[in-house]
Motif scaffolding. Structure first.
Motif, PDB file in Angstrom:
ATOM      1  N   UNK A  61       0.816  -1.315   0.214  1.00  0.00           N
ATOM      2  CA  UNK A  61       0.080   0.138  -0.113  1.00  0.00           C
ATOM      3  C   UNK A  61       0.788   1.378   0.172  1.00  0.00           C
ATOM      4  N   UNK A  62       1.801   1.347   0.883  1.00  0.00           N
ATOM      5  CA  UNK A  62       2.845   2.356   0.883  1.00  0.00           C
ATOM      6  C   UNK A  62       3.294   2.929  -0.515  1.00  0.00           C
ATOM      7  N   UNK A  63       4.096   1.545  -1.096  1.00  0.00           N
ATOM      8  CA  UNK A  63       4.480   1.857  -2.465  1.00  0.00           C
ATOM      9  C   UNK A  63       3.581   2.397  -3.603  1.00  0.00           C
ATOM     10  N   UNK A  64       2.246   1.863  -3.555  1.00  0.00           N
ATOM     11  CA  UNK A  64       1.292   2.177  -4.432  1.00  0.00           C
ATOM     12  C   UNK A  64       0.850   3.786  -4.005  1.00  0.00           C
ATOM     13  N   UNK A  65       0.879   4.215  -2.988  1.00  0.00           N
ATOM     14  CA  UNK A  65       0.593   5.599  -2.607  1.00  0.00           C
ATOM     15  C   UNK A  65       1.744   6.339  -3.074  1.00  0.00           C
ATOM     16  N   UNK A  66       2.839   5.891  -2.966  1.00  0.00           N
ATOM     17  CA  UNK A  66       4.000   6.800  -3.493  1.00  0.00           C
ATOM     18  C   UNK A  66       4.070   6.785  -5.110  1.00  0.00           C
ATOM     19  N   UNK A  67       3.725   5.692  -5.887  1.00  0.00           N
ATOM     20  CA  UNK A  67       3.695   5.775  -7.161  1.00  0.00           C
ATOM     21  C   UNK A  67       2.566   6.668  -7.602  1.00  0.00           C
TER      22      UNK A  67
END
Ligand SMILES: Cc1cc2nc3c(=O)[nH]c(=O)nc-3n(C[C@H](O)[C@H](O)[C@H](O)COP(=O)(O)O)c2cc1C
Length: 327
Positions: A61-67
């Motif tokens: 989820x964190x990576x998705x938000x950053x992308x």
């Protein structure tokens, strides 16, 4: 920080994958930062007692938000700061998060439980391994794949033999479109690739579970599906030695990057977490790979899909396509 701009992106961030599609994440908007954590109501205490898959899902989820933020020109960074039930926070950054991925890939990626025409090609394998190596891990293809069928049946049998795990799974199964949360969360009949008779059969079997458990239902359920027969290779995400809780969230970010790398190469992933959930099969898998079993973080069948997978449900609704998102 442009909080309103980030809030508008939430429906895209929610496309992150999570075990049983519980979508355990939670954001708390505070002055100058957004805290990231989880809602215990969406954890899986029976299937995931150590919280490994919870933390992998939060990392994804964190990576998705950053992308998604980077693609919308929102300069954001993530700071790990584990304090249950929080794992870290987003805060404004001097520049955009560097990533080769875009929101369209986040939107299009799907777990694919259907047929594959073959495994990922050698370039895709090298690319996902490189992604994991940047974080001190690796991605390995399971050798002796012929031994995996028996291991998978044993893992499934043990999972189905545990009434608490089965009760929890039932809570997240959406085997008929009439289920009130069919479009919100959980695992739908369509995503599981079940025909209507198969979905009805599984519903009936699980309803009769208390009576039939001792009469061999777990073995029957385990034998009912053979994902390995649907093609592809089985890959394992191997962690560095001594990975702690913060590290597991980091590796959730690595996992998402691996899945997007595969997606960009025309491949898709079908996780088989039961192989690492069950101690005996985890140990056997460790032996096959010559790796300490506690370093095996995630197992997934990977290949080139023969047709698109259905889109899984999410609780928030909003922009139906990235092009509708504020840029
Ligand atoms: C940590 C983790 C573990 C998962 N384990 C399994 C699994 O064992 N079997 C499976 O079919 N799907 C598994 N999934 C896939 C999820 O069910 C899937 O991400 C979710 O239903 C949302 O669907 P999507 O990936 O198509 O967006 C896992 C996903 C994550 C992030």
């Amino acid at each position: 920080m442009d909080v309103a701009a980030f809030r508008a992106l939430e429906p895209l961030c929610w496309r992150a994958p999570s075990a049983h599609n519980t979508q355990p994440w939670r954001l708390r908007y505070e002055p100058g930062q957004i805290r990231v954590g989880w809602n215990p109501a969406y954890a899986l205490p029976a299937a995931d007692p150590t919280g490994r898959d919870l933390r992998l899902s939060l990392g994804a989820f964190v990576e998705t938000c950053l992308i998604v933020a980077a693609d919308a020109d929102l300069p954001l960074e993530y700071v790990a700061d584990h304090d249950d039930p929080w794992v870290g926070r987003f805060r404004p950054a001097p520049s955009r998060y560097p990533t080769p991925f875009r929101t369209t890939e986040v939107w299009d990626r799907r777990t694919h439980r259907g047929g594959f025409v073959g495994g990922p090609d050698s370039d895709a394998l090298a690319a996902v391994d490189a992604v994991a190596r940047q974080a001190g891990g690796s991605v390995r293809t399971v050798p002796h794949a012929d031994r995996l069928g028996a291991l998978l049946r044993e893992a499934d049998r043990q999972v189905y033999a545990d009434p608490t795990v089965v009760a929890e799974l039932r809570r997240w199964l959406r085997l008929t479109p009439a289920h009130p949360d069919y479009r919100a969360d959980g695992l739908t009949d369509r995503c599981l690739g079940l025909s209507r008779p198969a979905a009805n059969g599984l519903r009936a079997a699980l309803a009769a579970y208390p009576a039939l458990r001792r009469l061999g239902l777990p073995r029957l359920l385990a034998a009912a599906d053979d994902p390995l027969a649907r093609g592809g290779d089985v890959l394992v995400l191997v962690a560095p030695v001594g990975l702690d809780r913060t590290g597991q969230v980091e590796f959730g970010r690595v996992l998402l990057r691996c899945w997007l790398t595969l997606h960009a190469a025309g491949s898709a992933a079908h996780p088989l977490s039961q192989l690492v959930d069950v101690a005996a099969t985890r140990t056997a898998l460790g032996t096959l790979l010559d790796v300490a079993p506690d370093r095996l973080l995630h197992v997934t069948r990977v290949g080139r899909p023969t047709r698109p997978a259905p889109r899984s449900a999410r609780r928030v609704t909003g922009s139906e396509h990235p092009s509708a998102a504020p840029m």
